[in-house]
Design an enzyme around this catalytic site. Structure first.
Site, PDB file in Angstrom:
ATOM      1  N   GLU A  66       0.848  -1.190   0.000  1.00 54.22           N
ATOM      2  CA  GLU A  66       0.000   0.000   0.000  1.00 54.22           C
ATOM      3  C   GLU A  66       0.884   1.241   0.000  1.00 54.22           C
ATOM      4  OE1 GLU A  66      -2.254  -1.133   3.467  1.00 54.22           O
ATOM      5  OE2 GLU A  66      -0.945  -0.061   4.817  1.00 54.22           O
ATOM      6  N   HIS A  97      -4.032   2.734   8.552  1.00 54.23           N
ATOM      7  CA  HIS A  97      -2.770   2.211   9.047  1.00 54.23           C
ATOM      8  C   HIS A  97      -1.822   3.354   9.367  1.00 54.23           C
ATOM      9  CE1 HIS A  97      -3.331  -1.898   6.849  1.00 54.23           C
ATOM     10  NE2 HIS A  97      -3.912  -1.890   8.029  1.00 54.23           N
TER      11      HIS A  97
END
Lengths: 392, 309
Positions: free
Chosen positions: B226, B264
């Site tokens: 990501e 995150h």
């Protein structure tokens, strides 16, 4: 977590770092009085906002009289600041600082951040201060100096001294600069910061070393042990729905599209936004409800999505691991009953308790006419973008 | 074969009496994992709902059960300490599920673990930390340590295509997505490792690639990354030089705006080389098959393996 410049200045000052005098003001009158008090030919008025791009937006102004100071303050306090970082609505300005002009001889950059590859924190410095450090790094990478710090012992005096020499400090300024670096690292470690920046750090024509602008971000995960910092948070600087989601323990960020997303897991939430875009739609938000979401949390998530006036369709994508799909299905039905779904809601569920979840949804189908079920991720993205297009 | 964990792995749970620890201890037991006990200070001598012995310290648990892996559900303020305790007690595979550990605590953990030598007689490698903020690790049909739904996985010996992949991922639910898409095409999984979404973490892409590359039962590898950091790009460069097996990649966050933390702690665009676009370019340059959509990870893998999709 972010804080304002005036708060960052206070933290640096407490750590013994020299910052130039400045007055925090909240009205045009106070701004005028501050100018008069400083009794110098020129002051700068700076809006206190979390977003960058203040200068270009006209929210940092040089003023040469008390009247000009009042006028600048009046403008800033009665307008929202819009910049490339804020979105079209901009952010409100409630606090300003007024600071006397400084005769700058030389500008530097000093920053500390987490170096993920080296598993430690890194001190970053440059003799090219006063501009975006990313810009300097792109054009002249050799002018950005990096010193990875010992993970347990931090910055050592010899490292600071060496860095000061490499930056071109001379004479007694070397010691001052090194001392400032030591203090800055101490601030970073003691407050669980995630970013500390002094830009610019200046040498004045009078030979003083001063931190002119300061920025500190903190590690959200460590706020539990820094009550005094957590209290500095200024909710007016965040979008109202972001604040509301934060209180409900939801990872939510409002964006500018019209398809609301409700997903479990940050990676899948990002991937869901991506696939909406691939199908020609625009995501209205990032929303990760998390693994341990409660029924209440899930219902609040639906309320938040529906409170965004731009939302013309919703995509629910749950791959249940810890999060149970039947709980999400029940929350969806309850939220539908409570607020009514005026927009199409496409639901894709997979994973833990999915059979039970599908039963719940099909039993409620008659009460929720805009509900559309999807078999997989691509099907869901295609259905929600088609439904939103049709409605438009 | 598999990497890191298999049917012989003996697992304890740190934080076994908490709600999440208890729930997932049962889940792992039900899957067939050799759960041998748990640790909660102050509750030593008791048994959990499944009859597993509870110990006050990890040292005691290791002595009594010969555990060589641990699953940590200890709350964030105490989680770093729990990781160090496990490492010190000679645990070989430390799986930290806990989300929300302060970055500076993880910096300490990494320094604590640096240069550690193999601690037990039965293994030749230093301790490995998986996570934190991750779903855990699973070798389908043998050992599940973590919170992933077990039933979606396909063991290598049941894979209709005769092929199996190793999976490395920064994201939990996106891993499930990849597993599901592979399993439904008859592609098994040798091991799936969730390395977690935090900026400072244990095992990384390169270390996992190395293990999968050496594992004879892994035919190909899926890498799910990501935005944020440079791990995926570094791994791509390493893979180009060292891995001959086909690799399929996916990077989440093409539509993520810069400067916003996407859930995150590690998923934030700060420089310019850490955008999804930049990473995809680097993966492609290394010969990795990049899936355009999260819905085509399985399909891309099937093609890379020469299986009709």
């Amino acid at each position: 977590m972010k804080i304002h410049e005036y708060q960052a200045r206070q933290i640096l000052q407490q750590a013994g770092i020299a910052v130039p005098p400045a007055q925090v003001v909240r009205s045009p009158q106070e701004a005028g009085q501050a100018f008069t008090k400083f009794a110098c030919p020129m002051c700068v008025v700076k809006a206190q906002v979390y977003a960058g791009g203040r200068g270009k937006a006209g929210f940092v102004k040089l003023v040469k009289s008390a009247d000009e100071a009042r006028e600048a303050a009046q403008f800033m306090l009665s307008n929202r600041m819009v910049s490339y970082q804020t979105g079209p609505d901009g952010v409100p300005v409630n606090v300003l600082i007024v600071a006397p002009g400084v005769d700058i001889a030389k500008e530097f950059y000093l920053g500390i951040t987490v170096d993920r590859a080296a598993n430690t924190i890194t001190l970053i410095a440059s003799s090219e201060g006063g501009v975006e450090i990313e810009e300097v790094a792109r054009k002249t990478p050799e002018k950005v100096l990096k010193v990875p710090l010992h993970p347990l012992l931090g910055l050592q005096p010899y490292q600071a001294t060496e860095l000061a020499y490499r930056l071109g400090f001379e004479g007694k300024m070397v010691r001052q600069a090194a001392g400032m670096m030591m203090s800055l690292v101490k601030v970073f470690r003691q407050t669980d910061a995630s970013l500390v920046e002094i830009n610019p750090l200046v040498i004045t024509k009078q030979g003083e070393l001063l931190a002119i602008d300061a920025k500190i971000n903190f590690d959200d995960n460590a706020l539990f042990r820094h009550e005094e910092i957590a209290q500095m948070a200024d909710e007016t600087q965040e979008r109202p729905l972001d604040v509301r989601a934060h209180k409900a323990n939801l990872n939510y960020i409002q964006l500018d599209g019209n398809i609301g997303c409700l997903v479990n897991g940050a990676g899948l939430a990002m991937a869901t936004m991506d696939i909406i875009k691939l199908h020609g739609g625009e995501p209205a938000n990032f929303l990760d409800v998390g693994g341990s979401v409660t029924a209440e949390g899930a219902i609040e998530a639906f309320r938040i999505l529906l409170a965004d006036q731009a939302v013309k369709g919703i995509l629910v994508n749950i791959f249940g691991g810890i999060a149970k799909t039947d709980l999400i299905a029940e929350a969806l039905v309850q939220a539908g009953r409570e607020v009514g779904f005026a927009v199409p809601v496409v639901v894709r569920l997979e994973g833990t308790n999915v059979d039970r979840a599908r039963e719940i949804l099909s039993a409620a189908q008659s009460q929720l006419p805009t509900l559309i079920t999807a078999t997989d991720l691509a099907d869901a993205a295609a259905k929600v973008t088609a439904a939103v297009e049709k409605a438009a | 074969m598999s990497i890191l964990v298999n049917s012989n792995t003996k697992v304890i749970c740190q934080g076994i009496t908490g709600a999440a620890g208890a729930f997932h201890t049962k889940g792992c037991l039900d899957y067939g994992t050799q759960m041998v006990g748990g640790v909660t200070p102050g509750k030593g001598g008791q048994k959990d709902a499944n009859g597993l012995p509870i110990f006050n310290t990890v040292h005691q648990a290791v002595q009594a059960t010969a555990a060589d892996a641990t699953m940590i559900f200890v709350p964030p303020p105490f989680a770093a300490d729990a990781i160090m305790e496990a490492v010190d007690a000679g645990i070989r595979v430390v799986v930290a599920i806990t989300e929300g550990i302060p970055v500076q605590d993880m910096i300490k953990v990494k320094a604590f673990m640096a240069g550690r030598q193999p601690t037990s007689c039965c293994c030749s490698t230093p301790p490995v930390l998986i996570g934190p903020n991750c779903p855990g690790i699973i070798t389908p049909g043998q050992c599940k340590i973590g919170i992933m739904p077990g039933y979606i996985h396909l063991p290598t010996d049941k894979a209709a295509s005769g092929k199996s992949v190793g999976i490395i991922s920064r994201s939990g639910t996106l891993t499930y997505e990849a597993v599901w898409q592979c399993a439904s095409r008859g592609i098994g999984q040798s091991t799936a490792v969730g390395i977690g979404g935090d900026p400072i973490k244990g095992i990384n892409f390169i270390e996992c690639l190395d293990l999968f590359n050496k594992d004879p039962q892994t035919d190909a590898i899926i890498m799910i990354g990501e935005i944020g950091g440079s791990d995926e790009s570094d791994a791509a460069a390493w893979a180009k030089a060292n891995v001959k097996k086909p690799i399929v990649g996916f990077i989440a966050g093409r539509t993520a705006p810069a400067g916003k933390r996407m859930g995150h702690a590690g998923a934030i665009i700060s420089g310019g080389d850490d955008t999804a676009q930049a990473k995809i370019k680097n993966l492609q340059a290394a010969g990795i098959h990049v899936a355009d959509s999260p819905a085509t990870i399985g399909q891309t893998m099937a093609r890379a393996l020469g299986i009709s999709a």
